[in-house]
Design a protein around this motif. Structure first.
Motif, mmCIF file in Angstrom:
data_model
loop_
_atom_site.group_PDB
_atom_site.id
_atom_site.type_symbol
_atom_site.label_atom_id
_atom_site.label_comp_id
_atom_site.label_asym_id
_atom_site.label_seq_id
_atom_site.Cartn_x
_atom_site.Cartn_y
_atom_site.Cartn_z
ATOM 1 N N ILE A 1 6.350 -1.560 -9.930
ATOM 2 C CA ILE A 1 5.790 -1.944 -8.633
ATOM 3 C C ILE A 1 6.527 -3.160 -8.075
ATOM 4 O O ILE A 1 6.929 -3.186 -6.904
ATOM 5 N N HIS B 1 -6.446 3.681 -4.556
ATOM 6 C CA HIS B 1 -5.659 4.675 -3.823
ATOM 7 C C HIS B 1 -6.119 6.092 -4.182
ATOM 8 O O HIS B 1 -6.147 6.979 -3.313
ATOM 9 N N GLY C 1 -5.068 -1.146 -8.005
ATOM 10 C CA GLY C 1 -4.356 -0.505 -6.904
ATOM 11 C C GLY C 1 -4.308 1.000 -7.061
ATOM 12 O O GLY C 1 -4.509 1.752 -6.095
ATOM 13 N N ILE C 2 -4.054 1.456 -8.279
ATOM 14 C CA ILE C 2 -4.030 2.902 -8.540
ATOM 15 C C ILE C 2 -5.408 3.512 -8.289
ATOM 16 O O ILE C 2 -5.546 4.550 -7.629
ATOM 17 N N ASP D 1 0.836 -1.209 0.000
ATOM 18 C CA ASP D 1 0.000 0.000 0.000
ATOM 19 C C ASP D 1 0.869 1.257 0.000
ATOM 20 O O ASP D 1 0.600 2.220 -0.736
ATOM 21 N N VAL E 1 -2.454 -3.740 -10.910
ATOM 22 C CA VAL E 1 -1.845 -2.413 -10.810
ATOM 23 C C VAL E 1 -2.893 -1.326 -11.041
ATOM 24 O O VAL E 1 -2.960 -0.337 -10.296
ATOM 25 N N PHE F 1 2.483 1.869 -3.455
ATOM 26 C CA PHE F 1 1.544 2.513 -4.378
ATOM 27 C C PHE F 1 1.400 3.996 -4.038
ATOM 28 O O PHE F 1 1.448 4.859 -4.923
ATOM 29 N N THR G 1 -2.595 -9.154 -4.120
ATOM 30 C CA THR G 1 -1.363 -8.775 -3.428
ATOM 31 C C THR G 1 -0.812 -9.960 -2.644
ATOM 32 O O THR G 1 0.403 -10.192 -2.615
ATOM 33 N N TYR H 1 -7.790 -6.554 -5.215
ATOM 34 C CA TYR H 1 -6.462 -5.968 -5.002
ATOM 35 C C TYR H 1 -5.764 -6.632 -3.816
ATOM 36 O O TYR H 1 -4.575 -6.974 -3.885
#
Length: 323
Positions: free
Chosen positions: A70, A184, A180-181, A42, A177, A45, A219, A215
């Protein structure tokens, strides 16, 4: 195939090194180590996105992110294992059928004889899930067998538990990815911590919650794969422990049973875990690309044999000679 490694420590297999398990022994769930790893990802990112808020309250961020960036950053924050010389590889005489419980047990006795193991020595055998289940039955007949569940095959089945494995791993990593983007950015706009996304009423923000769990579990899978590649036993174990409850949910009953047995073995035999601190993967490739035991067997054993067998195999003796 046998991998013989010299450990930098002396391990004395004594009865006191065996932990007794009961119904209250924790085997599954998000461990502290996996929570730390999740927080690391986390933070990676968050840092790489480099959020900036303008005076007009417009949010900007770094758009130059991909899987390689990443992953490279994650690896820099993990400890490498396999800090021992490459193993000595021994190919024993092939025998028996992998689909017969008695043949599997006979093979374990062959190993016992080949390596002159007495009653105080353990035989650690790594195999894919199908053979692992048969080794569990052999363990009931000879308690010195310690079956090890091959983590390369396990990694593939972990990914299959998240989504259809017919989709390529590369595409799924890109989705990870992108997800995750997105989450966030969502957390930044809402001014909340990313861990707060799954909280709140279950009938609200269902879509963002679903993608958050994708996500999170991806991970965990990614951490498990990285753990294999860098030979980090703790990362492999913590990832599998956190991921394990998903196997029964997705109907993977055989893997559910095998993972239960494997995690129980790891919890029971303390010295086996000490060994894995040095050889959780095989040091047969460049740093950061170490194969798991079952992956090495497939690549350097079965794969090599298939590539080099010539002509028509008409009998068992001819096959053995070519191997």
């Amino acid at each position: 195939m046998v991998f013989q490694s010299t450990l930098p420590i002396s391990i004395n297999e004594m009865p006191k090194e065996i932990r007794e398990l009961n119904a209250d022994t924790p085997l599954f769930g998000m461990t502290l180590g996996m929570r730390v790893m999740q927080n690391k990802v986390d933070s990676i990112f968050e840092r790489l996105l480099n959020f900036k808020m303008s005076k007009s309250e417009n949010l900007s961020y770094n758009k130059n992110l991909d899987v390689e960036i990443i992953e490279k950053e994650i690896i820099t924050q993990c400890d490498f294992g396999c800090l021992i010389p490459p193993p000595n590889v021994v190919i024993l005489t092939p025998t028996g059928s992998p689909n017969d419980d008695n043949k599997i047990f006979c093979i374990t006795q062959m190993y016992k004889e080949e390596f002159s193991l007495n009653d105080n020595k353990y035989l650690d055998i790594c195999a894919d899930e199908a053979i692992f289940r048969r080794l569990i039955k052999s363990h009931a007949r000879w308690k010195k067998i310690r079956p090890i569940l091959g983590q390369w095959h396990t990694s593939k089945n972990m990914l299959n538990a998240i989504v259809d494995y017919r989709s390529t791993r590369r595409i799924l990593e890109l989705v990870w990815v992108a997800t995750g983007i997105a989450i966030h950015i969502y957390a930044k706009i809402k001014n909340i911590g990313i861990e707060e996304i799954p909280t709140g009423p279950t009938d609200q923000n269902i879509c963002i919650k679903a993608w958050y769990f994708y996500y999170q579990y991806f991970t965990i899978w990614k951490s498990h794969l990285i753990g294999i590649c860098i030979g980090n036993y703790n990362l492999q174990r913590n990832s599998l422990t956190a991921f394990a409850p998903l196997f029964p949910v997705t109907g993977k009953n055989n893997y559910t049973t095998s993972v239960v047995h494997f995690l129980s073995i790891l919890k029971k035999y303390l010295n086996l875990e000490r060994k894995f601190q040095y050889c959780a993967s095989i040091n047969l490739a460049r740093k950061g690309h170490y194969p798991a035991f079952d992956e090495a067997l497939k690549t350097y054993g079965i794969g090599y044999i298939k590539q080099n067998i010539i002509g028509n195999i008409i009998d068992q003796e001819n096959l053995n000679l070519q191997i």
